[in-house]
Design a protein around this motif. Sequence first.
Motif, mmCIF file in Angstrom:
data_model
loop_
_atom_site.group_PDB
_atom_site.id
_atom_site.type_symbol
_atom_site.label_atom_id
_atom_site.label_comp_id
_atom_site.label_asym_id
_atom_site.label_seq_id
_atom_site.Cartn_x
_atom_site.Cartn_y
_atom_site.Cartn_z
ATOM 1 N N TRP A 54 0.809 -1.218 0.000
ATOM 2 C CA TRP A 54 0.000 0.000 0.000
ATOM 3 C C TRP A 54 0.838 1.262 0.000
ATOM 4 O O TRP A 54 0.326 2.344 -0.280
ATOM 5 C CB TRP A 54 -0.952 0.021 1.200
ATOM 6 C CG TRP A 54 -0.271 -0.147 2.534
ATOM 7 C CD1 TRP A 54 -0.171 -1.311 3.239
ATOM 8 C CD2 TRP A 54 0.386 0.860 3.314
ATOM 9 N NE1 TRP A 54 0.521 -1.086 4.404
ATOM 10 C CE2 TRP A 54 0.873 0.241 4.473
ATOM 11 C CE3 TRP A 54 0.619 2.225 3.148
ATOM 12 C CZ2 TRP A 54 1.563 0.915 5.460
ATOM 13 C CZ3 TRP A 54 1.307 2.910 4.123
ATOM 14 C CH2 TRP A 54 1.777 2.262 5.271
ATOM 15 N N TRP A 57 0.743 4.022 -2.865
ATOM 16 C CA TRP A 57 -0.299 5.044 -3.054
ATOM 17 C C TRP A 57 0.131 6.408 -2.527
ATOM 18 O O TRP A 57 0.018 7.408 -3.255
ATOM 19 C CB TRP A 57 -1.624 4.570 -2.445
ATOM 20 C CG TRP A 57 -2.131 3.364 -3.158
ATOM 21 C CD1 TRP A 57 -2.238 2.094 -2.683
ATOM 22 C CD2 TRP A 57 -2.542 3.297 -4.530
ATOM 23 N NE1 TRP A 57 -2.693 1.244 -3.657
ATOM 24 C CE2 TRP A 57 -2.892 1.953 -4.800
ATOM 25 C CE3 TRP A 57 -2.641 4.228 -5.557
ATOM 26 C CZ2 TRP A 57 -3.351 1.536 -6.041
ATOM 27 C CZ3 TRP A 57 -3.101 3.802 -6.800
ATOM 28 C CH2 TRP A 57 -3.450 2.472 -7.023
ATOM 29 N N LEU A 60 2.935 7.709 -4.780
ATOM 30 C CA LEU A 60 2.448 8.242 -6.055
ATOM 31 C C LEU A 60 1.729 9.582 -5.870
ATOM 32 O O LEU A 60 2.022 10.562 -6.562
ATOM 33 C CB LEU A 60 1.514 7.238 -6.732
ATOM 34 C CG LEU A 60 0.884 7.682 -8.041
ATOM 35 C CD1 LEU A 60 1.955 7.827 -9.113
ATOM 36 C CD2 LEU A 60 -0.180 6.702 -8.472
ATOM 37 N N GLY A 61 0.791 9.625 -4.931
ATOM 38 C CA GLY A 61 0.005 10.844 -4.734
ATOM 39 C C GLY A 61 0.847 12.034 -4.318
ATOM 40 O O GLY A 61 0.764 13.122 -4.916
#
Length: 104
Positions: A54, A57, A60-61
Amino acid sequence: MELKNNNSLEEERYYEAKKQVEALKGFYGNLIAYIAFNIFFLIINLKTSPEHLWFFWPLLGWGIGVFFHAMKVFNFSPFFGRNWEKRKIKEFLEKEQKQKNMWH
């Protein structure tokens, strides 16, 4: 009159340089936090649930945010950059000055 214009120009350049330094400091602070937190997230992720990654995420964000912050700070824009803004501002000021001169 000329001395006043030179001082004003120097003050404006100093202000712009100071703004750029503050923007760079903000960017590098953001980049350091991004790296540190994502290393922390990676370690937590691998310790708790290595089968589900996880941590990608937030990587990336937040990475997208850091990228756009870098584009702004380093004046990189494929379409409209800071030079375009300065040219447009100068164009509008010159147009306004011409209109003033016409009425006087």
